[in-house]
Write an enzyme that holds these catalytic residues in place. Structure first.
Site, mmCIF file in Angstrom:
data_model
loop_
_atom_site.group_PDB
_atom_site.id
_atom_site.type_symbol
_atom_site.label_atom_id
_atom_site.label_comp_id
_atom_site.label_asym_id
_atom_site.label_seq_id
_atom_site.Cartn_x
_atom_site.Cartn_y
_atom_site.Cartn_z
ATOM 1 C CD GLU A 56 -2.816 -1.464 0.206
ATOM 2 O OE1 GLU A 56 -3.409 -0.152 -0.951
ATOM 3 O OE2 GLU A 56 -3.405 -2.544 -0.234
ATOM 4 N N GLY A 57 0.573 2.513 -0.669
ATOM 5 C CA GLY A 57 0.999 3.568 -0.393
ATOM 6 C C GLY A 57 0.736 4.455 0.205
ATOM 7 C CG PHE A 58 3.128 8.725 1.874
ATOM 8 C CD1 PHE A 58 3.984 8.531 2.512
ATOM 9 C CD2 PHE A 58 2.358 9.793 2.091
ATOM 10 C CE1 PHE A 58 4.430 9.163 3.833
ATOM 11 C CE2 PHE A 58 3.181 10.622 3.198
ATOM 12 C CZ PHE A 58 3.272 10.541 3.906
ATOM 13 C CG HIS A 267 -1.499 13.864 -8.664
ATOM 14 N ND1 HIS A 267 -2.135 13.008 -8.408
ATOM 15 C CD2 HIS A 267 -0.124 13.351 -9.543
ATOM 16 C CE1 HIS A 267 -1.076 11.580 -8.532
ATOM 17 N NE2 HIS A 267 -0.471 12.224 -8.468
ATOM 18 C CG ASP A 348 5.620 16.811 -6.372
ATOM 19 O OD1 ASP A 348 6.095 18.381 -6.726
ATOM 20 O OD2 ASP A 348 5.759 16.664 -7.372
ATOM 21 C CB THR A 365 -5.106 7.189 -2.490
ATOM 22 O OG1 THR A 365 -3.722 6.754 -2.781
ATOM 23 C CG2 THR A 365 -6.332 6.241 -2.522
ATOM 24 C CG PHE A 366 0.262 11.963 -4.709
ATOM 25 C CD1 PHE A 366 0.466 11.969 -4.247
ATOM 26 C CD2 PHE A 366 -0.174 13.530 -5.427
ATOM 27 C CE1 PHE A 366 1.790 12.179 -4.547
ATOM 28 C CE2 PHE A 366 0.524 13.921 -5.636
ATOM 29 C CZ PHE A 366 1.790 13.492 -4.638
#
Ligand code: GTP
Ligand code: NAG
Ligand code: NAG
Length: 405
Positions: A56-58, A267, A348, A365-366
């Protein structure tokens, strides 16, 4: 993930029904234990650990933190003298941070977040601080609960339930700490709202150190509600990253207000988003930026691009934007080597969150975290909930998760 959250709204501690402490619970089947027993465990001093699936990402991890923080905050509303802390799981070898390896030490939360600000919502503790005080023998967790999805997915009927499978083995690494161990490890099938974890924790009411593995499985109990936003607001970035973003915005983008009026934030998610053509081509992206500028009469010259794309992709995008003459594309590149990938990503995000108009990537999600930040800053939601459309095929409308004060 978001879809499922609709089904588990507002299942607060109070409403967890008729439970029986027999290691099995299915809502509305009268098998569940009495959750008022949990009041008793909430009162005692406890440490709550959790670990997330390594893939899973940040930004999904940030969301999982919120689920646990809200779980505890809701309980603290009912019980005054709680002495619980969430132990913040360090950031260890995240899959997306290409520069990192398993050998690198785990990174504490204060590298990215403002810990005093997090603590205004719920008591938190960094793991490395805890480890300093554990003495020669290291840290022993009383019970590690390994959560698992149910093997079969009951379609159309997604109800809250959990079930103890029995003792099992922990195959993880405790974030690389060799001196963390566990007294017992129990596997639990789990589905639905995170508030059910009170019932699970009540299996061992005397535990003081409790850990959940696969903490991404339990879902929000209060997605998009006031408490959700209160928690979200407490997740401020650390001062170093805010300053770096601020400096860049002033110098490169010539804006010195919190809400900028002179640049567009994009993004542009690439990498795995290129599969299945979820992300538009360079041409498609530039066309959409230009059309947005014209359609909305934004009169924008400066375009800030946040992206996980390759240098080559970004060069192409810049070149194509510049071919319009009127546009200048900006990309943030850290000057100092200590600004690791995870920090660049946050810088960013901050820069995008302060732009006049933001266009994100569908389903990222970013992007969601940027949109939340803009809601907190008070931008008109029309400038926020926009996403790039794929070159071909359907372009989904962005759902709007607007702030609740
Ligand atoms: N610097 C930078 N890094 C990015 C950008 N977009 C994605 N990344 C990196 O790629 C990672 C993946 O994104 P996640 O935050 O996990 O969210 P996601 O992959 O978009 O969402 P999922 O579909 O849930 O995986 C981020 O944590 C960053 O490390 C970007 O615009 N700038
Ligand atoms: C536990 O291990 C970490 C590194 O893995 C080390 O820094 C720490 O000093 C150790 N603590 C104890 C109490 O042994
Ligand atoms: C801009 O407006 C045109 C004409 O109404 C429309 O076809 C196009 O989809 C719009 N593009 C964007 C990105 O808003």
């Amino acid at each position: 993930m978001l879809l499922l959250c609709f089904m588990c709204i507002n299942l607060v501690l109070v409403s967890a029904e008729n439970a029986k402490n027999n290691g099995h619970c299915e809502k509305n089947t009268a098998l569940c234990k009495d959750v008022d027993q949990a009041i008793d465990i909430i009162k005692r001093e406890k440490l709550l650990f959790y670990e997330i699936n390594p893939a899973e990402g940040f930004n999904l991890r940030r969301d999982v933190y919120m689920r646990f923080a809200i779980l505890l905050a809701e309980a603290r509303k009912r019980v005054v003298n709680t002495n619980w802390h969430i132990v913040l799981p360090p950031w260890h070898a995240l899959y997306h941070w290409k520069t990192e390896s398993y050998k690198d030490p785990p990174k504490p939360w204060n590298m990215f977040f403002n810990i005093p600000s997090l603590s205004t919502f719920v008591p938190v503790m960094e793991l490395h601080q805890l480890m300093q005080n554990t003495g020669r023998y290291g840290l022993k967790i009383d019970t590690v609960y390994i959560l698992k999805n149910y093997a079969t997915f009951d379609d159309g009927d997604f109800k809250d339930k959990w079930n103890v499978l029995g003792p099992c083995k922990y195959g993880g690494s405790y974030w690389g700490y060799r001196n963390i161990t566990a007294e017992r490890v129990i596997c639990v099938e789990f589905q639905g709202s995170i508030t059910q974890l009170w019932e699970v924790m009540n299996l061992q009411p005397d535990d003081r150190k409790i850990m959940f593995v696969h903490a991404e499985i339990p879902l929000h109990s209060s997605y998009g509600t006031k408490i959700y936003w209160d928690c979200r607001k407490s997740m401020q970035f650390n001062a170093e990253l805010v300053l770096a973003a601020d400096t860049y915005i002033k110098k490169e983008l010539k804006c010195s207000t919190a809400k900028c009026t002179n640049y567009l934030g994009i993004h542009w998610r690439r990498q795995d988003f290129l599969r299945g053509n979820r992300s538009p081509s360079v041409k498609g992206t530039v066309d959409q930026i230009h059309q947005t500028n014209m359609n909305k009469s934004l009169h924008i010259r400066d375009i800030f691009i946040a992206s996980d794309g390759t240098d080559k992709e970004l060069k192409n995008l810049q070149k194509r934007l510049h071919s319009y003459r009127r546009y200048k594309a900006h990309i943030y590149k850290p000057e100092e080597p200590n600004i690791i990938a995870g920090k660049v990503a946050i810088i960013d995000q901050i820069i995008c969150s302060r732009s006049l108009y933001f266009i994100g990537s569908q389903g990222s999600t970013f992007t969601y975290r940027i949109q939340e930040e803009r809601e907190i800053l008070g931008f008109d939601s029309d400038t926020t909930f926009n996403a790039l459309c794929p070159d071909v095929g359907k372009c989904e409308k962005q759902s709007r998760w607007t702030i609740v004060h």
